[in-house]
Design a protein around this motif. Structure first.
Motif, PDB file in Angstrom:
ATOM      1  N   ASP A  35       0.055  64.129  -2.653  1.00 15.37           N
ATOM      2  CA  ASP A  35       0.323  65.226  -1.713  1.00 15.37           C
ATOM      3  C   ASP A  35       0.795  64.713  -0.363  1.00 15.37           C
ATOM      4  N   ASP A  36       0.433  63.480  -0.025  1.00 11.36           N
ATOM      5  CA  ASP A  36       0.886  62.883   1.231  1.00 11.36           C
ATOM      6  C   ASP A  36       2.271  62.248   1.113  1.00 11.36           C
TER       7      ASP A  36
ATOM      8  N   ARG B 104      -6.412  58.140   1.973  1.00 13.79           N
ATOM      9  CA  ARG B 104      -5.298  58.795   2.662  1.00 13.79           C
ATOM     10  C   ARG B 104      -5.062  58.144   4.019  1.00 13.79           C
TER      11      ARG B 104
ATOM     12  N   GLU C  42     -11.340  59.683  -1.290  1.00  8.42           N
ATOM     13  CA  GLU C  42     -10.200  60.566  -1.097  1.00  8.42           C
ATOM     14  C   GLU C  42      -9.629  60.506   0.313  1.00  8.42           C
ATOM     15  N   GLU C  43     -10.442  60.807   1.310  1.00  9.50           N
ATOM     16  CA  GLU C  43      -9.949  60.829   2.686  1.00  9.50           C
ATOM     17  C   GLU C  43      -9.718  59.414   3.218  1.00  9.50           C
TER      18      GLU C  43
ATOM     19  N   TYR D 215      -9.680  68.635  -1.656  1.00  9.78           N
ATOM     20  CA  TYR D 215      -8.980  67.511  -2.284  1.00  9.78           C
ATOM     21  C   TYR D 215      -8.832  67.815  -3.775  1.00  9.78           C
ATOM     22  N   ARG D 216      -7.644  67.620  -4.295  1.00  9.05           N
ATOM     23  CA  ARG D 216      -7.406  67.950  -5.698  1.00  9.05           C
ATOM     24  C   ARG D 216      -7.335  66.690  -6.558  1.00  9.05           C
TER      25      ARG D 216
ATOM     26  N   SER E  55      -8.936  61.370  -8.696  1.00 14.96           N
ATOM     27  CA  SER E  55      -9.338  62.112  -7.495  1.00 14.96           C
ATOM     28  C   SER E  55      -8.696  61.534  -6.242  1.00 14.96           C
TER      29      SER E  55
ATOM     30  N   GLY F  46      -4.501  62.308  -6.424  1.00 12.16           N
ATOM     31  CA  GLY F  46      -3.995  63.622  -6.040  1.00 12.16           C
ATOM     32  C   GLY F  46      -3.666  63.730  -4.562  1.00 12.16           C
ATOM     33  N   PRO F  47      -4.606  63.421  -3.665  1.00 10.80           N
ATOM     34  CA  PRO F  47      -4.291  63.473  -2.229  1.00 10.80           C
ATOM     35  C   PRO F  47      -3.181  62.519  -1.813  1.00 10.80           C
TER      36      PRO F  47
END
Length: 509
Positions: free
Chosen positions: A36-37, A132, A128-129, A174-175, A29, A32-33
């Motif tokens: 994507d970044d 990131r 997740e966040e 969030y993927r 989890s 993935g983000p």
């Protein structure tokens, strides 16, 4: 940045015995983000083998990472292993920054950073966040103090924590980084290709022993339609046959859960779904249980915890014994297997309580049972109640709910484990249960029950051997508070609450 995610090997017998492995959802989890970044992310899943620490370090070195992130779903019992891995990785390359996340470091951040210099940064709460933001901050050289939800040492060596992060309002934003794993290597229930997923996070109920409720801060759910669509894609593109829901209570909102069931039926994929829920939700949904089965639900773990009214009141479980019994009856009526959890090890329990619990389990007539030992966590209200109890197991690798860790007033560890092992045999091997295993009308359910019975038998013998030859309980151990520190329930919620208008926040209330 080049980032390696490490899933430490679990030491629990139940994790080592089966040949099946499930993917580490928490790390995927976060992966993935990060992908994507634009970060280069890889996974070292050390459960396979399991890998030795030297093998893990070697795998990390191949990727030459800037950042290593360590996390594990069983974070308390896995902490010693996570620490050993961090120290070995840091020794091999001091330039690598090591981040540590999960429930245990979220609450024990002060102790972890004080005792283990190998950990550079801890993530507190959902990752997740926060990851990131943290990865972006490290890549640009900005101050760590600008990232909410972390703890770290400053330039003077002082341990600091930033303000809590806000719980994620939109879980669909969030993927999961499924591309980090080879699905062929992950299975459950005797070789069925499987994954772990979450429809929801948190739980709206007030059980005071739960170590997860405060970590997630508030119950939220994903879009039922998007979640069903993701399951269908995993089946069609990756051959996934079984979904293991990691939710504490996915059925909290009847409206959202019904929407998910209908979306799964529309997708029309033959996946099987297993998970855990509450007996009162099953009884509430008596009129739609046929949709549960049609959507793929084949087994529910029901957290009954105990059959003694005084104990249920003590832990603020809620519910009622009549509801538990009715839930199991309803599940059987719809060919959905039931697994009842039963927790022992409360201070005042006597043989009479154990006997009464055994008789109650027989009257419930579950398809499977899972016996657990009460294991208080410092950030829960129950810890404050149990703070003066004596610890008999100081190896925190055993704080996994499958080992007795606290002294009882009237029963010795030998008597308790003998009672538990005998009850497990009596419940699982009674004629009624054996007939279901042999002749259940659903072939897939027969397969799953036989697999569980085979694994349970192997684990049962290993647990007895471990108790007799590898465990040494303390006779005069420290109190629970002296062992772990002062109660922490004032800090139980790990994150700031999301905005209430977001979907899924109020439906279960």
């Amino acid at each position: 940045m080049k980032i390696v995610l490490i899933n430490p090997p679990h030491t629990a017998i139940g994790s080592r015995i089966p040949d099946d492995h499930l993917p580490p959802l928490g790390l995927l989890s976060i992966g993935g983000p990060l992908i994507d970044d634009g970060h280069i992310v890889s996974l070292v899943d050390a459960e396979f083998g399991p890998m030795t620490i030297a093998e893990i370090v070697s795998r990390v070195a191949v990727s030459d990472p800037d950042l290593v992130l360590i996390g594990h779903s069983g974070s308390t019992s896995a902490h010693p292993t996570a620490r050993a891995i961090a120290e070995a990785v840091k020794h091999s390359d001091p330039a690598i920054r090591i981040v540590y996340g999960g429930v245990f470091p979220t609450y024990h951040w002060r102790e972890v950073l004080t005792e283990a210099e190998a950990f550079d940064i801890l993530v507190r709460g959902e990752g997740e966040e926060t990851m990131r933001r943290l990865a972006g901050t490290l890549a640009t050289g900005l101050p760590l103090a600008t990232v909410p939800g972390i703890a770290f040492r400053d330039g003077d060596g002082d341990i600091l924590a930033t303000q809590p992060a806000q719980a994620i309002a939109d879980l669909d934003a969030y993927r999961v980084g499924w591309e980090l794993i080879d699905h062929r290597h992950y299975s459950y229930w005797g070789g069925k290709r499987a994954v772990v997923m979450q429809f929801s996070r948190g739980c709206p109920h007030l059980c005071n022993y739960c170590g997860q409720r405060g970590f997630w801060t508030r119950w939220r759910h994903r879009s039922p339609e998007l979640f069903a669509r993701e399951i269908a894609r995993l089946y069609r593109e990756e051959g996934v046959e079984l979904i293991n829901l990691a939710d504490e209570n996915p059925t909290s909102s009847r409206k959202a859960w019904l929407a998910f069931l209908e979306a799964m039926i529309t997708e029309n994929v033959p996946v099987q779904i297993v998970g855990s829920t509450r007996a009162d939700d099953i009884v509430r949904d008596a009129d739609i249980l046929h949709l549960y089965r049609k959507a793929g639900v084949v087994r529910w773990l029901i957290g009954m915890e105990n059959t003694d009214e005084a104990t249920l009141t003590l832990i603020k479980k809620g519910g009622a014994k009549t509801t538990d019994r009715e839930a199991i009856r309803l599940l059987r009526q719809h060919d959905i297997l039931s697994m009842a959890t039963w927790v022992v090890g409360f201070e005042e329990e006597k043989l009479s309580h154990i006997w009464r619990g055994f008789r109650q389990l027989l009257s419930y007539d579950p398809d499977q049972i899972q016996a657990l030992y009460v294991t208080p966590h410092r950030w829960t209200p129950f810890f404050r109640i149990a703070r003066d109890r004596q610890v008999i197991e100081t190896d925190i690798r055993k704080w996994d709910y499958k080992h007795q860790v606290l002294k009882m007033r009237y029963l010795t560890p030998m008597v308790l484990v003998a009672c538990v092992k005998l009850i497990e045999v009596a419940v699982q091997a009674r004629p009624k249960a054996l007939l279901r295993i042999l002749f259940h009308r659903d072939r897939e359910q027969r397969h799953s029950m036989r697999w569980y019975t085979q694994m349970g038998r192997r684990v049962w013998f290993h647990e007895i051997l471990e108790f007799l030859f590898r465990r040494r309980h303390l006779k005069d151990g420290p109190t629970l508070e002296n062992f772990w520190g002062a109660p922490q329930d004032a800090e139980e919620e790990s994150m700031l609450r999301p905005q209430r208008h977001v979907k899924g926040l109020d439906e279960a209330e």
